[in-house]
Write an enzyme that holds these catalytic residues in place. Sequence first.
Site, mmCIF file in Angstrom:
data_model
loop_
_atom_site.group_PDB
_atom_site.id
_atom_site.type_symbol
_atom_site.label_atom_id
_atom_site.label_comp_id
_atom_site.label_asym_id
_atom_site.label_seq_id
_atom_site.Cartn_x
_atom_site.Cartn_y
_atom_site.Cartn_z
ATOM 1 C CE LYS A 167 -3.315 2.513 2.893
ATOM 2 N NZ LYS A 167 -4.273 2.441 4.010
ATOM 3 C CG ASP A 183 -0.775 7.194 2.031
ATOM 4 O OD1 ASP A 183 -1.362 8.011 1.295
ATOM 5 O OD2 ASP A 183 -1.237 6.806 3.114
ATOM 6 C CG ASP A 240 -7.931 8.522 5.143
ATOM 7 O OD1 ASP A 240 -7.636 8.379 3.940
ATOM 8 O OD2 ASP A 240 -7.088 8.587 6.058
HETATM 9 C C1 GLA Z 1 -3.567 8.012 4.932
HETATM 10 C C2 GLA Z 1 -4.288 6.824 4.284
HETATM 11 C C3 GLA Z 1 -4.830 5.921 5.368
HETATM 12 C C4 GLA Z 1 -3.700 5.450 6.264
HETATM 13 C C5 GLA Z 1 -2.945 6.645 6.827
HETATM 14 C C6 GLA Z 1 -1.712 6.225 7.586
HETATM 15 O O1 GLA Z 1 -4.459 8.793 5.681
HETATM 16 O O2 GLA Z 1 -5.311 7.281 3.450
HETATM 17 O O3 GLA Z 1 -5.494 4.809 4.800
HETATM 18 O O4 GLA Z 1 -2.832 4.627 5.517
HETATM 19 O O5 GLA Z 1 -2.548 7.537 5.791
HETATM 20 O O6 GLA Z 1 -0.952 7.316 7.999
#
Ligand code: GLA
Length: 693
Positions: free
Chosen positions: A178, A180, A249
């Site tokens: 994953k 980011d 989120d």
């Molecule tokens: C972002 C992502 C979340 C999570 C956080 C972790 O907000 O969208 O899903 O992974 O970072 O810091």
Amino acid sequence: MHDLAQFKRLFVTLTAVLTLSAGAVVVDAAVVAAPAAALNNGLALTPPMGFNDWNAFGCNVSAALIEQTADAMVANGMKAAGYQYVTMDDCWMAGQGEPRGSAARATDGRDANGILVPDPTNFPDGIKAVADYVHARGLKLGIYEDAGTTTCQGLAGSYGHEVQDAQTFASWGVDYLKYDFCNLPSQTTGEFAGYSTVDMAKVLYGRMRDALQATGRPIVFSMSLALTSGLEQQTWAAPLGNLWRTTSDISDKWSSVVSIFEQNIQYGAYQHPGAWNDPDMLEVGNGGMTDTEYRSHFSLWSIMAAPLIAGTDLRSATSATLAIYNNKDVIAVDQDKLGVEGSVLSSDGTHYTIVKPLANGDKAVLFLNEGSTPASQSVALSALGFKGRQSARTVRDLWSHENSTVAKTLNATVAGHGVAMFRISGNKLSPAPSHVALYGSASPSYAEAGTNTTVSATLTNDGVAALDGVQVTATAPTGWTVKHGRVAARTVRGSSATQASWIVTVPTATTPGTYAVTLSARYRTPFAGRDSTASTDVSVVVPPAPPTTTSYLSDLTWVTESGTVEKDASAPSAGPGGPGTPGIITIAGTTYAKGLGTTQGSDIQYYLGGHCSTLSGVIGVDDSAFAFGGTPTAEFQVIADGTTVFDQTVAQGSAVDLSQSIGTAKVVDLVVVAGTGFGATAADWANAQVTCS
Ligand code: GLA
């Protein structure tokens, strides 16, 4: 969790950078173009299924948590149901103990050779040991990193280390990344001077995609493009990753589920097997929603062919939670090989019919009721493409797991915030009982103590064969009087309905509250073997005494509220990483001691009994609300006896005077529907007052 003030600072810096770059050098288009080769790793041919710790644990991640979760997934049937990837989110790296924003927090995560270092306390034996543990149980391991200089929690990011990190992950035995998009490299100096954010994203994700590919290890590539808005990533992400976030989120609230669904359902054209829209991980089991709402959340994600990533503590999940995660009929819709995202067949803005074509010619159908009261919803088989003399179909209810026959139209009673989900066979009919729907309503739905309401039932036979011996009874709370109704017909032919109604009297001195009148039907249908039954609850609300003098709404008792509502305070505004705390109602710099503080996706209902003429106050987005890349807005509505009498969208920084006639409405709703902002933006009804006599 993120600190809102810190994010606001970050956002101010980001805006400054963007403003500067607007006038900067023009970059050669050839340099900006995304890498040539599209992702073709043969992975995620159906939407990925698994677990991720973030929604339930935030930064409290450890080897023990990941390993215990893997064990739980084997023991509780989730592995057998198809859940595969066990993923550690942000905060697995060393540096956690250092203050947020400090250089040490970012640099502790790498050793002298630049190799990533896990947190020594939480991952004492390193990541490979965790991978071995998870693999030994037949599951796969996922990990989190970030395309920027640091992760969203300020730990070491992969920028400048892409090839090295991909190799490290492969050597540890990682199967899913994953990746980011927080804390990005500069767009004024260095490699990305003059780049747009989208062009930089394409380069950074292309770089990691290629680095993963070069390791030779199959690693699913999940693009977590959530916190930077306006990227339209669904339109360009497919060649770069196996899945990409489409929204900000999720939070453990019904309004969040609804708002994410309404966005993600529009992007079906962009995804296909191996490349999926990702409306974020599941909240099922975390406690902020009812089981009805969690079933809706899971059903919606499945009909959208979304990744099913469980986001709760699976070591202690209740049987109700596991019954949702392990619903194989619903999972089969999500995992269908055709890989088409469902689309909206019809909607009035509150009640949706969503259809997903399936590989074997079946159709999955979902009725969604975003409203708070039960609704009768229906779809004609002809609208699904089943036409002509052979149109009758066998229908499976994917939550009750029962098969039935539908001749022409499928009817269902859908609970408030609920769904009904079906799989309609593409083949000709096989023997099954008739599909039957029982719907009830009360008019008025409010009955003051000592008054009457009429409760009605409609029993619909969707099947081909007639129902015989039809009876419907109504049962009210003890002490209430029910004057007997009788069904209009004991025999109900196929594709037709019968009705019944009762006069229900609420005793004087009944305590205000919501009460259920239960309707129960009994009938005979071929292929059922014995008598069949159906039942449904009708809510009758006994309201609190209506106000007879001019009053602040925050001093009255509401009848129902959904969403977050604070009296004489602003609601905690959602920010990246979680909500803040309630504060003083503040609109455009002015503070108010009285009022209702709420958020987008809220509905507060008052019973005024026809005693009040005007609703007044000041409305606006609270100064504490936050949006990435823009000004948060909220849409305020006043609904009097079901009619919208006021509807205005207000941007943060403006205060709008409200002085709205509500005639002699018995029931008034104050609603804030979704607007823009981060999750649930704080919206205020400052000084909200009703003029009554
Ligand atoms: C972002 C992502 C979340 C999570 C956080 C972790 O907000 O969208 O899903 O992974 O970072 O810091």
